[in-house]
Design a protein around this motif. Structure first.
Motif, PDB file in Angstrom:
ATOM      1  N   ALA A  51      25.671  34.774  30.327  1.00  0.00           N
ATOM      2  CA  ALA A  51      26.402  34.582  31.581  1.00  0.00           C
ATOM      3  C   ALA A  51      27.907  34.658  31.342  1.00  0.00           C
ATOM      4  O   ALA A  51      28.643  35.239  32.161  1.00  0.00           O
ATOM      5  CB  ALA A  51      26.023  33.236  32.207  1.00  0.00           C
ATOM      6  N   THR A  52      28.371  34.126  30.233  1.00  0.00           N
ATOM      7  CA  THR A  52      29.795  34.193  29.895  1.00  0.00           C
ATOM      8  C   THR A  52      30.237  35.640  29.695  1.00  0.00           C
ATOM      9  O   THR A  52      31.291  36.055  30.184  1.00  0.00           O
ATOM     10  CB  THR A  52      30.079  33.362  28.625  1.00  0.00           C
ATOM     11  N   VAL A  53      29.415  36.411  28.999  1.00  0.00           N
ATOM     12  CA  VAL A  53      29.728  37.825  28.778  1.00  0.00           C
ATOM     13  C   VAL A  53      29.776  38.570  30.109  1.00  0.00           C
ATOM     14  O   VAL A  53      30.703  39.343  30.372  1.00  0.00           O
ATOM     15  CB  VAL A  53      28.699  38.470  27.819  1.00  0.00           C
ATOM     16  N   CYS A  54      28.793  38.334  30.969  1.00  0.00           N
ATOM     17  CA  CYS A  54      28.775  38.992  32.273  1.00  0.00           C
ATOM     18  C   CYS A  54      30.020  38.630  33.079  1.00  0.00           C
ATOM     19  O   CYS A  54      30.639  39.502  33.710  1.00  0.00           O
ATOM     20  CB  CYS A  54      27.518  38.604  33.054  1.00  0.00           C
ATOM     21  N   GLN A  55      30.402  37.364  33.053  1.00  0.00           N
ATOM     22  CA  GLN A  55      31.583  36.933  33.801  1.00  0.00           C
ATOM     23  C   GLN A  55      32.845  37.610  33.272  1.00  0.00           C
ATOM     24  O   GLN A  55      33.712  38.019  34.040  1.00  0.00           O
ATOM     25  CB  GLN A  55      31.734  35.413  33.756  1.00  0.00           C
ATOM     26  N   ARG A  56      32.946  37.756  31.949  1.00  0.00           N
ATOM     27  CA  ARG A  56      34.101  38.446  31.369  1.00  0.00           C
ATOM     28  C   ARG A  56      34.174  39.900  31.830  1.00  0.00           C
ATOM     29  O   ARG A  56      35.249  40.400  32.129  1.00  0.00           O
ATOM     30  CB  ARG A  56      34.054  38.385  29.848  1.00  0.00           C
ATOM     31  N   TRP A  57      33.011  40.564  31.844  1.00  0.00           N
ATOM     32  CA  TRP A  57      32.969  41.953  32.319  1.00  0.00           C
ATOM     33  C   TRP A  57      33.443  42.025  33.772  1.00  0.00           C
ATOM     34  O   TRP A  57      34.235  42.898  34.139  1.00  0.00           O
ATOM     35  CB  TRP A  57      31.559  42.523  32.203  1.00  0.00           C
ATOM     36  N   LEU A  58      32.941  41.116  34.609  1.00  0.00           N
ATOM     37  CA  LEU A  58      33.321  41.128  36.024  1.00  0.00           C
ATOM     38  C   LEU A  58      34.804  40.804  36.208  1.00  0.00           C
ATOM     39  O   LEU A  58      35.490  41.441  37.022  1.00  0.00           O
ATOM     40  CB  LEU A  58      32.458  40.142  36.809  1.00  0.00           C
ATOM     41  N   ASP A  59      35.316  39.842  35.460  1.00  0.00           N
ATOM     42  CA  ASP A  59      36.742  39.506  35.540  1.00  0.00           C
ATOM     43  C   ASP A  59      37.602  40.703  35.131  1.00  0.00           C
ATOM     44  O   ASP A  59      38.624  40.995  35.759  1.00  0.00           O
ATOM     45  CB  ASP A  59      37.070  38.300  34.661  1.00  0.00           C
ATOM     46  N   GLY A  60      37.180  41.390  34.069  1.00  0.00           N
ATOM     47  CA  GLY A  60      37.916  42.575  33.621  1.00  0.00           C
ATOM     48  C   GLY A  60      37.905  43.675  34.667  1.00  0.00           C
ATOM     49  O   GLY A  60      38.926  44.344  34.892  1.00  0.00           O
ATOM     50  N   ALA A  61      36.772  43.858  35.326  1.00  0.00           N
ATOM     51  CA  ALA A  61      36.688  44.873  36.380  1.00  0.00           C
ATOM     52  C   ALA A  61      37.605  44.508  37.544  1.00  0.00           C
ATOM     53  O   ALA A  61      38.305  45.380  38.086  1.00  0.00           O
ATOM     54  CB  ALA A  61      35.245  45.006  36.858  1.00  0.00           C
ATOM     55  N   ARG A  62      37.650  43.239  37.918  1.00  0.00           N
ATOM     56  CA  ARG A  62      38.538  42.797  38.999  1.00  0.00           C
ATOM     57  C   ARG A  62      39.999  43.041  38.637  1.00  0.00           C
ATOM     58  O   ARG A  62      40.784  43.494  39.472  1.00  0.00           O
ATOM     59  CB  ARG A  62      38.322  41.309  39.285  1.00  0.00           C
ATOM     60  N   GLU A  63      40.358  42.737  37.399  1.00  0.00           N
ATOM     61  CA  GLU A  63      41.731  42.955  36.961  1.00  0.00           C
ATOM     62  C   GLU A  63      42.100  44.440  37.000  1.00  0.00           C
ATOM     63  O   GLU A  63      43.203  44.791  37.420  1.00  0.00           O
ATOM     64  CB  GLU A  63      41.932  42.404  35.547  1.00  0.00           C
ATOM     65  N   ARG A  64      41.173  45.287  36.567  1.00  0.00           N
ATOM     66  CA  ARG A  64      41.432  46.744  36.593  1.00  0.00           C
ATOM     67  C   ARG A  64      41.590  47.234  38.023  1.00  0.00           C
ATOM     68  O   ARG A  64      42.459  48.060  38.299  1.00  0.00           O
ATOM     69  CB  ARG A  64      40.315  47.483  35.890  1.00  0.00           C
ATOM     70  N   LEU A  65      40.744  46.738  38.930  1.00  0.00           N
ATOM     71  CA  LEU A  65      40.868  47.126  40.341  1.00  0.00           C
ATOM     72  C   LEU A  65      42.189  46.648  40.936  1.00  0.00           C
ATOM     73  O   LEU A  65      42.857  47.377  41.675  1.00  0.00           O
ATOM     74  CB  LEU A  65      39.700  46.583  41.153  1.00  0.00           C
ATOM     75  N   ALA A  66      42.566  45.420  40.621  1.00  0.00           N
ATOM     76  CA  ALA A  66      43.823  44.886  41.131  1.00  0.00           C
ATOM     77  C   ALA A  66      45.006  45.691  40.593  1.00  0.00           C
ATOM     78  O   ALA A  66      45.942  46.010  41.348  1.00  0.00           O
ATOM     79  CB  ALA A  66      43.970  43.416  40.743  1.00  0.00           C
TER      80      ALA A  66
END
Length: 72
Positions: A51-66
């Motif tokens: 779950a931690t790994v998945c959250q990191r991936w999602l956070d990274g995707a949000r940062e790239r989109l932003a």
């Protein structure tokens, strides 16, 4: 528990999709029950790591989109 996910792979090395798929399987195994306390604890710990790994991936995707929308 021989039909469970492969737990020798470091979760940090998994893609988002692989981590999510394994996390779904871990949750399924915990919901079904039948595992010993030790096996359940190992599954829980693996699930937390996934779950931690998945959250990191999602956070990274949000940062790239932003960042991409800020550039425009």
């Amino acid at each position: 528990m021989t039909d469970g996910p492969e737990t020798t792979v470091d979760p940090e090395q998994l893609s988002y999709e692989a981590a999510r798929t394994e996390l779904v399987e871990v949750v399924r195994q915990l919901e079904v029950g039948g595992a010993t306390l030790e096996e359940s604890l190992a599954l829980w710990e693996r699930g937390e790591a996934l779950a931690t790994v998945c959250q990191r991936w999602l956070d990274g995707a949000r940062e790239r989109l932003a960042a991409a929308t800020d550039e425009e």
